[in-house]
Design an enzyme around this catalytic site. Structure first.
Site, PDB file in Angstrom:
ATOM      1  N   CYS A 152      70.275  67.454 -15.060  1.00 26.89           N
ATOM      2  CA  CYS A 152      69.254  67.631 -14.033  1.00 26.89           C
ATOM      3  C   CYS A 152      69.963  67.469 -12.776  1.00 26.89           C
ATOM      4  O   CYS A 152      71.275  68.023 -12.665  1.00 26.89           O
ATOM      5  CB  CYS A 152      68.184  66.765 -13.913  1.00 26.89           C
ATOM      6  N   GLY A 195      69.885  65.032  -9.950  1.00 23.22           N
ATOM      7  CA  GLY A 195      70.896  63.774  -9.502  1.00 23.22           C
ATOM      8  C   GLY A 195      71.262  62.834 -10.694  1.00 23.22           C
ATOM      9  O   GLY A 195      71.883  61.856 -10.159  1.00 23.22           O
ATOM     10  N   CYS A 250      66.699  60.567 -13.013  1.00 23.36           N
ATOM     11  CA  CYS A 250      65.439  60.543 -13.371  1.00 23.36           C
ATOM     12  C   CYS A 250      65.504  61.160 -14.979  1.00 23.36           C
ATOM     13  O   CYS A 250      65.435  60.758 -15.974  1.00 23.36           O
ATOM     14  CB  CYS A 250      64.568  61.451 -12.434  1.00 23.36           C
ATOM     15  N   ARG A 251      65.117  62.674 -14.735  1.00 27.26           N
ATOM     16  CA  ARG A 251      65.037  63.396 -15.907  1.00 27.26           C
ATOM     17  C   ARG A 251      66.041  63.398 -17.036  1.00 27.26           C
ATOM     18  O   ARG A 251      65.953  62.910 -18.277  1.00 27.26           O
ATOM     19  CB  ARG A 251      64.778  65.006 -15.626  1.00 27.26           C
ATOM     20  N   ASP A 267      60.292  67.527 -11.796  1.00 28.13           N
ATOM     21  CA  ASP A 267      61.115  66.474 -11.185  1.00 28.13           C
ATOM     22  C   ASP A 267      60.112  65.283 -10.689  1.00 28.13           C
ATOM     23  O   ASP A 267      59.442  65.613  -9.529  1.00 28.13           O
ATOM     24  CB  ASP A 267      62.057  66.921 -10.371  1.00 28.13           C
TER      25      ASP A 267
END
Length: 156
Positions: free
Chosen positions: A7, A9, A12-13, A120
């Site tokens: 993803c 950064g 998260c995902r 996101d």
């Protein structure tokens, strides 16, 4: 086999996808697959976002040890399958040498068009994180079924 989720950064995902895939493989007793994650714009060493951490914890998955890392040519070269969250992530992985083994997660799971991208949730509500987490879970279930079918057919 090494599977890499990508993803932006890597907070998260992709860490949620990594944890979901690792858990699903452990439940099936699959030990010959290594799962990792990275981000196209990641700063090395950042923890998972609070939202990702909390929604994973709700189902017993612990992201407390996750540390982000930037997608590099070395990570791309080491991976056998790279699954990305958006077309931009896919394109970057291909630029770094991942042509032929890089796919959008949604596309690999059979989705087409805009439905292939995973939204996101960064900076959104916990409910948005839950929605993304559930979507990732469904996609990963489909990916595992595909990999199992390909393995039984003698592919990959």
């Amino acid at each position: 086999m090494i599977i890499l989720f990508v993803c932006t950064g890597n907070t998260c995902r992709s860490p949620m996808a990594e944890a979901l895939m690792r858990h699903a493989l452990q439940e099936r007793g699959v030990s010959e697959v290594t799962v990792g994650s990275a981000g196209t714009g990641a700063f090395d060493g950042a923890p998972a976002s609070e939202g990702a951490y909390l929604v994973a914890l709700e189902v017993g998955l612990d992201l407390s040890g996750h540390r982000s890392r930037r997608l590099t040519p070395k990570l791309v070269a080491e991976a056998d399958l790279i699954l990305t969250m958006s077309p931009q992530h896919r394109d970057r992985a291909i630029e770094l040498g991942g042509d032929g083994k890089t796919f959008m997660l949604g596309s690999y799971a059979g989705r087409t068009g805009e439905d292939a991208a995973v939204n996101d949730p960064y900076g959104a509500t916990l409910e948005e994180y839950r929605i993304t987490f559930a979507e990732l879970g469904r996609l990963i279930g489909t990916v595992i079924a595909r990999l199992e079918a390909e393995r039984s057919d003698g592919h990959r």
